[in-house]
Design an enzyme around this catalytic site. Structure first.
Site, PDB file in Angstrom:
ATOM      1  N   CYS A  76       0.884  -1.175   0.025  1.00 60.18           N
ATOM      2  CA  CYS A  76      -0.026   0.005  -0.047  1.00 60.18           C
ATOM      3  C   CYS A  76       0.745   1.076   0.050  1.00 60.18           C
ATOM      4  O   CYS A  76       1.973   1.210   0.813  1.00 60.18           O
ATOM      5  CB  CYS A  76      -0.806  -0.100   1.371  1.00 60.18           C
ATOM      6  SG  CYS A  76      -2.104   1.342   1.372  1.00 60.18           S
TER       7      CYS A  76
ATOM      8  N   HIS B  46      -9.345  -3.597  -1.930  1.00 56.70           N
ATOM      9  CA  HIS B  46      -8.213  -3.032  -1.258  1.00 56.70           C
ATOM     10  C   HIS B  46      -8.523  -1.380  -1.100  1.00 56.70           C
ATOM     11  O   HIS B  46      -8.486  -0.880  -0.031  1.00 56.70           O
ATOM     12  CB  HIS B  46      -6.850  -3.032  -1.972  1.00 56.70           C
ATOM     13  CG  HIS B  46      -5.534  -2.328  -1.255  1.00 56.70           C
ATOM     14  ND1 HIS B  46      -4.620  -3.073  -0.677  1.00 56.70           N
ATOM     15  CD2 HIS B  46      -5.432  -1.120  -0.888  1.00 56.70           C
ATOM     16  CE1 HIS B  46      -3.745  -2.391  -0.303  1.00 56.70           C
ATOM     17  NE2 HIS B  46      -4.352  -0.852  -0.521  1.00 56.70           N
ATOM     18  N   GLU B  47      -9.192  -1.089  -2.448  1.00 52.44           N
ATOM     19  CA  GLU B  47      -9.280   0.358  -2.364  1.00 52.44           C
ATOM     20  C   GLU B  47     -10.535   0.819  -1.683  1.00 52.44           C
ATOM     21  O   GLU B  47     -10.844   1.982  -0.863  1.00 52.44           O
ATOM     22  CB  GLU B  47      -9.543   1.019  -3.944  1.00 52.44           C
ATOM     23  CG  GLU B  47      -8.245   0.743  -4.572  1.00 52.44           C
ATOM     24  CD  GLU B  47      -7.061   1.409  -3.711  1.00 52.44           C
ATOM     25  OE1 GLU B  47      -7.000   2.794  -3.228  1.00 52.44           O
ATOM     26  OE2 GLU B  47      -5.887   0.904  -4.077  1.00 52.44           O
TER      27      GLU B  47
ATOM     28  N   HIS C  94     -10.061   1.391   2.025  1.00 52.72           N
ATOM     29  CA  HIS C  94      -9.463   2.577   2.312  1.00 52.72           C
ATOM     30  C   HIS C  94     -10.761   3.499   2.665  1.00 52.72           C
ATOM     31  O   HIS C  94     -10.542   4.687   3.460  1.00 52.72           O
ATOM     32  CB  HIS C  94      -8.866   3.367   1.254  1.00 52.72           C
ATOM     33  CG  HIS C  94      -7.360   2.658   1.332  1.00 52.72           C
ATOM     34  ND1 HIS C  94      -6.494   2.895   2.430  1.00 52.72           N
ATOM     35  CD2 HIS C  94      -6.710   2.154   0.245  1.00 52.72           C
ATOM     36  CE1 HIS C  94      -5.349   2.147   2.183  1.00 52.72           C
ATOM     37  NE2 HIS C  94      -5.351   1.910   0.773  1.00 52.72           N
TER      38      HIS C  94
END
Ligand SMILES: [Zn+2]
Length: 185
Positions: free
Chosen positions: A112, A155-156, A159
């Site tokens: 990341c 993953h995004e 966030h």
């Protein structure tokens, strides 16, 4: 242009916040943010420019990673040697509306741009997802993704909910995954 100095690092509370929904039409500020996020990915994937600007190459960058707590992330997964299916867009207000029971994880683990240290271990995710999001024009898309692009989007999206990839790693057995988990590069 976003540089490494602009990327918020682990420890900053913005990375642990629930991001705010984005409204349409996009404000000038939000449009600029979308453009900047995607520009970073494009520049970072060009080996010469990446070196020139001292970037870390990335395939995804979420707004909270540049300090903007908004439900927006750029994803740029190019097609590579026919092994990875491409997916490129700025995803706004994304929601995973369904997913496979089957898990998937990258053999190399995940990294990341906001996490400077390597955190070893497998990051179990859904192998396939159906993603609903709005693009920068406000148009709603529903796409089915699998394997690598599905992992990048998860993953995004994490966030946008204050979650970092290492939160998913099994701390007792970092390389343990459920039986049947698809492993891929
Ligand atoms: Zn990240």
């Amino acid at each position: 242009m976003i540089l490494m100095k602009d990327i918020v690092r682990d420890g900053d509370p913005v990375l642990r916040q629930e991001a705010a929904k984005v409204s349409f039409p996009l404000s000038e500020e939000d449009q600029k943010l979308a453009d900047n996020l995607m520009e970073y990915l494009k520049v970072s994937q060009d080996p010469d420019l990446c070196k020139k600007y001292g970037l870390r190459a990335g395939v995804g960058l979420a707004a909270p990673q540049v300090g903007a707590s908004k439900m927006m992330a750029a994803v740029l997964v190019p097609s590579e040697e026919g092994t990875k299916s491409p997916f490129t867009d700025v995803i706004i207000n994304p929601v995973i509306i369904s997913h496979s029971v089957q898990s998937g994880a990258l053999t190399e683990g995940e990294g990341c741009l906001s996490v400077d240290k390597e955190v070893p271990g497998f990051v179990p995710r859904h192998d396939r997802i159906t993603l609903r999001y709005q693009d920068t024009t406000g148009e709603t898309h529903k796409v089915r993704l699998k394997n690598y692009p599905a992992i990048v989007c998860q993953h995004e999206i994490d966030h946008l909910h204050g979650i970092l990839f290492y939160d998913h790693i099994n701390h007792d057995n970092p390389y343990e995954v459920d039986e049947g988990t698809i492993m891929f590069e």
